[in-house]
Design a protein around this motif. Sequence first.
Motif, mmCIF file in Angstrom:
data_model
loop_
_atom_site.group_PDB
_atom_site.id
_atom_site.type_symbol
_atom_site.label_atom_id
_atom_site.label_comp_id
_atom_site.label_asym_id
_atom_site.label_seq_id
_atom_site.Cartn_x
_atom_site.Cartn_y
_atom_site.Cartn_z
ATOM 1 N N VAL A 134 2.877 -13.760 -2.951
ATOM 2 C CA VAL A 134 3.183 -12.683 -2.009
ATOM 3 C C VAL A 134 1.945 -12.424 -1.164
ATOM 4 N N ASN A 135 2.167 -11.929 0.048
ATOM 5 C CA ASN A 135 1.077 -11.345 0.808
ATOM 6 C C ASN A 135 1.611 -10.098 1.507
ATOM 7 N N VAL A 136 0.692 -9.199 1.853
ATOM 8 C CA VAL A 136 1.085 -7.879 2.344
ATOM 9 C C VAL A 136 0.281 -7.530 3.592
ATOM 10 N N VAL A 137 1.009 -7.281 4.683
ATOM 11 C CA VAL A 137 0.387 -6.733 5.886
ATOM 12 C C VAL A 137 0.510 -5.218 5.731
ATOM 13 N N ALA A 138 -0.597 -4.579 5.388
ATOM 14 C CA ALA A 138 -0.594 -3.146 5.071
ATOM 15 C C ALA A 138 -1.192 -2.362 6.232
ATOM 16 N N ARG A 139 -0.518 -1.249 6.562
ATOM 17 C CA ARG A 139 -0.992 -0.395 7.657
ATOM 18 C C ARG A 139 -1.072 1.052 7.195
ATOM 19 N N THR A 140 -2.147 1.696 7.594
ATOM 20 C CA THR A 140 -2.301 3.117 7.290
ATOM 21 C C THR A 140 -1.429 3.931 8.246
ATOM 22 N N ALA A 141 -1.321 5.221 7.991
ATOM 23 C CA ALA A 141 -0.577 6.108 8.896
ATOM 24 C C ALA A 141 -1.204 6.119 10.286
ATOM 25 N N VAL B 123 -5.017 -2.714 6.601
ATOM 26 C CA VAL B 123 -5.804 -2.710 5.371
ATOM 27 C C VAL B 123 -6.027 -4.169 4.994
ATOM 28 N N MET B 124 -7.235 -4.651 5.249
ATOM 29 C CA MET B 124 -7.561 -6.046 4.970
ATOM 30 C C MET B 124 -8.640 -6.113 3.896
ATOM 31 N N ILE B 125 -8.837 -7.304 3.374
ATOM 32 C CA ILE B 125 -9.848 -7.492 2.340
ATOM 33 C C ILE B 125 -10.753 -8.654 2.704
ATOM 34 N N ARG B 126 -11.975 -8.554 2.245
ATOM 35 C CA ARG B 126 -12.932 -9.653 2.370
ATOM 36 C C ARG B 126 -13.241 -10.093 0.940
ATOM 37 N N GLN B 127 -13.153 -11.411 0.724
ATOM 38 C CA GLN B 127 -13.487 -11.945 -0.591
ATOM 39 C C GLN B 127 -13.996 -13.370 -0.464
ATOM 40 N N ILE C 170 -5.524 -10.641 4.196
ATOM 41 C CA ILE C 170 -4.695 -9.528 3.748
ATOM 42 C C ILE C 170 -4.516 -9.644 2.244
ATOM 43 N N PRO C 171 -4.153 -8.550 1.576
ATOM 44 C CA PRO C 171 -3.956 -8.618 0.131
ATOM 45 C C PRO C 171 -2.781 -9.524 -0.229
ATOM 46 N N GLY C 172 -2.884 -10.138 -1.389
ATOM 47 C CA GLY C 172 -1.801 -10.986 -1.865
ATOM 48 C C GLY C 172 -2.197 -11.709 -3.122
ATOM 49 N N GLY C 173 -1.248 -12.451 -3.662
ATOM 50 C CA GLY C 173 -1.525 -13.212 -4.870
ATOM 51 C C GLY C 173 -0.273 -13.774 -5.480
ATOM 52 N N MET C 174 -0.429 -14.257 -6.709
ATOM 53 C CA MET C 174 0.663 -14.925 -7.411
ATOM 54 C C MET C 174 1.650 -13.914 -7.991
ATOM 55 N N VAL D 96 -2.320 -16.041 6.174
ATOM 56 C CA VAL D 96 -2.514 -14.719 6.781
ATOM 57 C C VAL D 96 -1.986 -14.743 8.215
ATOM 58 N N LEU D 97 -2.304 -15.797 8.943
ATOM 59 C CA LEU D 97 -1.801 -15.914 10.313
ATOM 60 C C LEU D 97 -0.275 -15.987 10.326
ATOM 61 N N THR D 98 0.308 -16.662 9.345
ATOM 62 C CA THR D 98 1.764 -16.702 9.222
ATOM 63 C C THR D 98 2.314 -15.299 8.994
ATOM 64 N N ALA D 99 1.675 -14.545 8.133
ATOM 65 C CA ALA D 99 2.122 -13.172 7.852
ATOM 66 C C ALA D 99 2.047 -12.308 9.108
ATOM 67 N N LEU D 100 0.978 -12.463 9.865
ATOM 68 C CA LEU D 100 0.845 -11.676 11.091
ATOM 69 C C LEU D 100 1.921 -12.065 12.112
ATOM 70 N N TYR D 101 2.320 -13.325 12.115
ATOM 71 C CA TYR D 101 3.413 -13.745 12.992
ATOM 72 C C TYR D 101 4.735 -13.152 12.502
ATOM 73 N N TRP D 102 4.950 -13.149 11.194
ATOM 74 C CA TRP D 102 6.154 -12.488 10.646
ATOM 75 C C TRP D 102 6.191 -11.026 11.086
ATOM 76 N N LEU D 103 5.036 -10.359 11.069
ATOM 77 C CA LEU D 103 4.977 -8.963 11.501
ATOM 78 C C LEU D 103 5.380 -8.849 12.970
ATOM 79 N N GLN D 104 4.872 -9.749 13.789
ATOM 80 C CA GLN D 104 5.224 -9.724 15.209
ATOM 81 C C GLN D 104 6.730 -9.920 15.398
ATOM 82 N N LEU D 105 7.331 -10.857 14.685
ATOM 83 C CA LEU D 105 8.777 -11.071 14.760
ATOM 84 C C LEU D 105 9.542 -9.825 14.291
ATOM 85 N N HIS D 106 9.055 -9.228 13.216
ATOM 86 C CA HIS D 106 9.681 -8.026 12.660
ATOM 87 C C HIS D 106 9.674 -6.891 13.672
ATOM 88 N N GLU D 107 8.575 -6.737 14.389
ATOM 89 C CA GLU D 107 8.441 -5.646 15.338
ATOM 90 C C GLU D 107 9.223 -5.887 16.630
#
Length: 181
Positions: free
Chosen positions: A48-55, A60-64, A76-80, A168-179
Amino acid sequence: MTGPKPWNVVHTECVADCRVFDVLARHSQRGEGGPCFTFFSIDSASWVNVVARTAAGELVMIRQFRHGKGGDVLEIPGGMIDPGEEPEVAAARELLEETGYRGRLRLIGEVNPNPALFTNRLYTFVAEECERVAEVANDAVEETQVELVDPRALPERIRAGEVDHALVLTALYWLQLHEQR
């Protein structure tokens, strides 16, 4: 229009157990009685991965540190997905563990990470109205640092190579399609 002829799997064997995935050798033939060829695939739990947005609309992104790159990655956050776990439950768990944030989740896309090699699926969620409710809860092999990112700055950060994780880029594209709905 018909598609390509399918391959018949004659025999599958696990040639490497790499803790988070197995490498499989599939001995396959096209049609009946043709020659066998060996194809390798990576068998992993789905992710899973999550495009998270605050109010306020911040991402909400992570560096690791990522061992494949050998350096830090902004993502973006995500994992198995754990065995028996539903994707939405895994998304909520990963978001909370990696960021300390919680939000209203919605599935916005699903893909195969790379059908030439992978057997699993990647589920992308958007989390809206995210609020920080806990401290980051990393385990012994993960350290994430939260970064709140203005979405208007994201295209330039992508162009500059700061965000270069394909999923992550795929997730951001999914967000664009969703919007765009």
